[in-house]
Each structure stands twice: as structure tokens, then as C-alpha cells.
Enzyme design. Structure first.
Site, PDB file in Angstrom:
ATOM      1  N   GLU A   1     -11.689  -3.365  -3.034  1.00  0.00           N
ATOM      2  CA  GLU A   1     -10.707  -2.396  -3.518  1.00  0.00           C
ATOM      3  C   GLU A   1     -10.533  -2.573  -5.022  1.00  0.00           C
ATOM      4  O   GLU A   1      -9.977  -3.580  -5.466  1.00  0.00           O
ATOM      5  CB  GLU A   1      -9.362  -2.632  -2.813  1.00  0.00           C
ATOM      6  CG  GLU A   1      -9.454  -2.674  -1.298  1.00  0.00           C
ATOM      7  CD  GLU A   1      -8.319  -3.478  -0.659  1.00  0.00           C
ATOM      8  OE1 GLU A   1      -7.151  -3.354  -1.088  1.00  0.00           O
ATOM      9  OE2 GLU A   1      -8.601  -4.255   0.263  1.00  0.00           O
TER      10      GLU A   1
ATOM     11  N   HIS B   1      -9.946   2.300   0.351  1.00  0.00           N
ATOM     12  CA  HIS B   1      -9.858   1.196   1.297  1.00  0.00           C
ATOM     13  C   HIS B   1     -10.876   1.278   2.430  1.00  0.00           C
ATOM     14  O   HIS B   1     -10.560   0.989   3.596  1.00  0.00           O
ATOM     15  CB  HIS B   1      -8.426   1.132   1.851  1.00  0.00           C
ATOM     16  CG  HIS B   1      -7.963  -0.220   2.268  1.00  0.00           C
ATOM     17  ND1 HIS B   1      -8.397  -0.841   3.418  1.00  0.00           N
ATOM     18  CD2 HIS B   1      -7.104  -1.089   1.691  1.00  0.00           C
ATOM     19  CE1 HIS B   1      -7.807  -2.022   3.527  1.00  0.00           C
ATOM     20  NE2 HIS B   1      -7.016  -2.193   2.494  1.00  0.00           N
TER      21      HIS B   1
ATOM     22  N   HIS C   1       0.800  -1.232   0.000  1.00  0.00           N
ATOM     23  CA  HIS C   1       0.000   0.000   0.000  1.00  0.00           C
ATOM     24  C   HIS C   1       0.837   1.288   0.000  1.00  0.00           C
ATOM     25  O   HIS C   1       0.561   2.228   0.764  1.00  0.00           O
ATOM     26  CB  HIS C   1      -0.948  -0.012   1.195  1.00  0.00           C
ATOM     27  CG  HIS C   1      -2.097  -0.984   1.070  1.00  0.00           C
ATOM     28  ND1 HIS C   1      -2.593  -1.429  -0.147  1.00  0.00           N
ATOM     29  CD2 HIS C   1      -2.870  -1.607   2.025  1.00  0.00           C
ATOM     30  CE1 HIS C   1      -3.604  -2.261   0.068  1.00  0.00           C
ATOM     31  NE2 HIS C   1      -3.781  -2.397   1.362  1.00  0.00           N
TER      32      HIS C   1
HETATM   33  C1  GLA Z   1      -5.317  -5.026   2.269  1.00  0.00           C
HETATM   34  C2  GLA Z   1      -4.567  -6.260   2.109  1.00  0.00           C
HETATM   35  C3  GLA Z   1      -4.665  -7.022   3.377  1.00  0.00           C
HETATM   36  C4  GLA Z   1      -4.256  -6.172   4.559  1.00  0.00           C
HETATM   37  C5  GLA Z   1      -5.099  -4.907   4.576  1.00  0.00           C
HETATM   38  C6  GLA Z   1      -4.667  -3.953   5.636  1.00  0.00           C
HETATM   39  O1  GLA Z   1      -6.453  -4.869   1.660  1.00  0.00           O
HETATM   40  O2  GLA Z   1      -4.956  -7.027   1.010  1.00  0.00           O
HETATM   41  O3  GLA Z   1      -3.847  -8.150   3.306  1.00  0.00           O
HETATM   42  O4  GLA Z   1      -2.912  -5.858   4.463  1.00  0.00           O
HETATM   43  O5  GLA Z   1      -5.018  -4.237   3.377  1.00  0.00           O
HETATM   44  O6  GLA Z   1      -4.711  -4.529   6.899  1.00  0.00           O
END
Ligand code: GLA
Length: 380
Positions: A345, A208, A134
Site C-alpha cells: 500500500e 488495498h 482506513h
Molecule cells: C491494513 C492494515 C492491517 C489490517 C488490514 C485489513 O493494511 O495495516 O493491519 O488492518 O489493513 O485487514
């Protein structure tokens, strides 16, 4: 012709009423208003409230472009906040769940926290075991975004921009990103992204929010029904990096082409579910053309709330809150337990910078990246 004074007055009053009716919601307030939310590194941060005529309301901060709350009517018109998050700014500064945030420069994972572009290798922060997650240590979710205050408050629209410098978090090229959130009277929360760069770079932007259509804090999401418009998904390894295979969903617990409750198959003895600790995978969307296309639908039986996701992106990650463990205390003092929110997402495939066979996430000077996603709410 000269106007008599009473006629002139009528016209002035009429125009004023017209302007007032355009700039206010039926509840009487403006369609966008601003409130202080604190400060980060000396920069003031605000919350912008967008309202539509149905009473739906999105509160978004320019810190990380985070959707702090989203009030959505159920089948009887009763509003509930359907996203996880915090009441104040400070927990957002240290959170690791990415609640409600805009994620970039590259959302999802980059294997071994490195990639090559035009013959040069770039090393990024390894902030998820050996991998990059991210956007790194200070991704777009931790940036204070600039707000275009010139957009009229009669519009339930928030225009955010961010200048990500050349070399920031290890990525090449100065990237100018603009994100527009807008709330329509048909209960669409729409997100439009655009970006340009001065050097070739990689880019994967997403949003997110953790949704719980029963209302944040009201139990887990295992009873919510999900449909995903995808015949295929990208299987992962033990560190959640795609193996490169693109596998049919048919006869697997990943098959959401017809609606299934999240909890129906999540605990099955399935290798992919074991590796993801539940659903934490990327589905390759069935789509034709470049426009907005139907990606997913979630419905919650008790409230009747429904959320559809439409996107121009090639893929979607369903993450079922498998890392939530009750330690994070959210809005109204609620402890966010295991699987109490789900993320949808919209994105390019994870690890795309290392996978030339995946849809390209490279952006070059002279090009404009565009992407749009709609979260569409209704109830029945
Ligand atoms: C995402 C990832 C997950 C986790 C979350 C944050 O969407 O795919 O594995 O890392 O973010 O906790």
C-alpha cells in the site's frame, strides 16, 4: 476536386477499420466494457473490464473502486487472477479485509481516533480498538464512485470520482477526489489520484489489493520474494501505531533492500514481527525528486510472475495477510487462509495527522493533491 464514389467508400471503410482497431483488443473486444454488478442503497453498481493487447485484464467496480480481478500472464503466457476478492457484490458490502479497495480519507491508522488541525480537535470512529483505521466505518472503500462514462471505450481507462462531504466520518472539509485506473500495453496497472478541498483537511489515499502472484487461492505468499527500496521503517507499538522513531532496517528482518522470501524471517523472534503478527509495517522509501520512483518488487518462483511497484508517495506498507483466517470464502469458493495474499500500500506514514515530524498529509483549499502508483507486471 470531387471524389469518385469508390474512392470515397475506400476512405470511409479505411477510417472505420482504423477506429475499430484502436477501440478493440487483439481478442476483438473493446478495451473497456461494462457489466451490471448489483446495487447499493438504490444506486446501480457496475464492473468495468479493462483489457490490453497482451490479454491482461483488470475488472474494477465503482463500489469502493475495488479491483475485483486482475488476470496476469505467467512466463508461458498463461493468465491467472492474482488478487483476492469475491465473485459477487454482497460480500464486498460487509468485508473487513479491504480486498482490492480504494482506501481513504486517511488510509492506515490514526492513534486514539483523533487529531488536531489548526487548533481544533477532530474525533473519528474508533474502528480498530481505540484507533481509527482506513477512513472509518464508511470509508471510501464503501462509497459508490461516479464513473465518467464519456471516456471512450477504446481507452483501457476508468475515471472514478467521489465527493466526500464536510464532516463525513468526522473529517473536516468537502473533498473532491478523482481516481483514474489505467492499464497499459506494457502491463502497467496505473492509479492516479487527485483531490481538492474547501477547508484544511488531512488525506492519505491508497489501494488495498491482496496479491498472490501464483494466483489467488494457490497457497500462501511465503515463497514470494520481496524487495523494498527502503533503508528505514517506522516501528510500531502493540496497536500498530508508529512510535515516532524512524529506524534503519539494517540487521533486522525488515531489511528487504536485497530480495528475501516473505517466509524467510517472518517467524523470527523479533519484537516488531511479534507486534505486527508478521509484516504489517510502513517502510520509508528511498527516493529523490517528486516523480514516480521504484518502491518494491515481488516475484513468484513457480509462475515467474513479477510485480514492481512505482510511486510518488513517500512510503509503503507491506501487510502479509496476518489477519486472514480462512473464514472468508472468496472467488471460486476458496477460503482465504492465513497469509495467502500480500498488500503493498503506497501511502503517507500511518498516524501522520498526529505526527508533525512525518511528511505532511494536510491538504488546504487552493491546493491540488496528486499521487500516482504503478503496479507493473512481467514474467521471467
Ligand atoms: C491494513 C492494515 C492491517 C489490517 C488490514 C485489513 O493494511 O495495516 O493491519 O488492518 O489493513 O485487514
Amino acid at each position: 476536386m470531387t471524389l469518385q464514389q469508390p474512392a470515397l467508400l475506400t476512405i470511409i471503410v479505411g477510417c472505420a477499420m482504423l477506429i475499430a482497431s484502436c477501440s478493440t483488443s487483439p481478442q476483438g473486444g473493446p478495451r473497456r466494457s461494462k457489466q451490471a454488478f448489483g446495487s447499493v442503497d438504490g444506486n446501480d453498481v457496475s464492473i468495468y473490464t479493462l483489457r490490453n493487447k497482451n490479454g491482461m485484464e483488470a475488472r474494477i467496480t465503482n463500489y469502493g473502486g475495488i479491483v475485483v480481478s486482475l488476470m496476469v500472464p505467467d512466463r508461458s503466457g498463461k493468465l491467472a487472477d492474482v488478487v483476492l476478492g469475491y465473485d459477487s457484490l454482497s460480500p464486498y458490502l460487509t468485508q473487513t479485509s479491504y480486498f482490492g479497495a480504494l482506501v481513504g480519507r486517511v488510509a492506515n491508522r490514526i492513534g486514539h481516533a483523533r487529531f488536531a488541525l489548526e487548533g481544533k480537535e477532530y474525533v473519528l470512529a474508533a474502528n480498530d480498538g481505540p484507533n481509527h483505521l482506513h477512513g472509518g466505518l464508511r470509508g471510501f472503500n464503501r462509497a459508490v464512485w461516479e464513473v465518467d462514462e464519456s471516456t471512450p471505450p477504446s481507452e483501457p481507462t476508468l475515471v472514478l470520482s467521489y465527493l466526500s462531504k464536510d464532516g463525513e466520518e468526522g473529517y473536516p472539509g468537502t473533498l473532491r477526489v478523482k481516481v483514474v485506473y489505467s492499464l497499459s500495453d506494457s502491463n502497467d496497472l496505473r492509479i492516479d489520484y487527485t483531490a481538492t478541498t474547501d477547508k484544511p483537511t488531512v488525506l492519505n489515499l491508497t489501494h488495498h489489493s491482496y496479491f498472490n502472484l501464483a494466483g489467488q487461492g494457490v497457497g500462501d505468499i511465503l515463497n514470494e520474494t520481496v524487495m523494498i527500496n527502503a533503508d528505514r521503517f517506522t516501528p510500531i507499538d502493540s496497536l500498530l501505531i508508529p512510535t515516532g522513531e524512524i529506524r534503519p532496517v539494517q540487521e533486522t528482518p525488515m531489511d528487504f533492500r536485497t530480495p528475501h522470501k516473505v517466509g524467510d524471517r517472518i517467524n523470527e523472534k523479533d519484537d516488531q514481527l511479534r507486534l505486527g503478527r508478521g509484516y504489517d509495517h510502513n517502510w520509508v522509501l528511498n527516493r529523490s525528486g517528486d516523480g514516480l520512483s521504484f518502491a518494491a518488487r515481488v516475484s513468484e518462483p513457480t509462475s515467474g510472475r513479477i510485480m514492481e511497484v512505482w510511486t510518488t508517495e513517500p512510503a509503503i506498507q507491506l501487510y502479509t495477510g496476518n489477519f486472514l483466517d480462512g473464514k472468508s470464502i472468496g472467488k471460486g469458493g476458496v477460503a482465504y487462509k492465513y497469509r495467502t495474499g500480500l498488500c503493498l500500500e503506497t501511502q503517507h506514514f500511518p498516524d501522520s495527522p498526529n505526527r508533525p515530524e512525518f511528511p505532511s498529509c494536510i491538504l488546504r483549499p487552493g491546493e491540488t493533491f496528486t499521487s500516482s502508483t504503478i503496479y507493473r507486471f512481467s514474467a521471467q
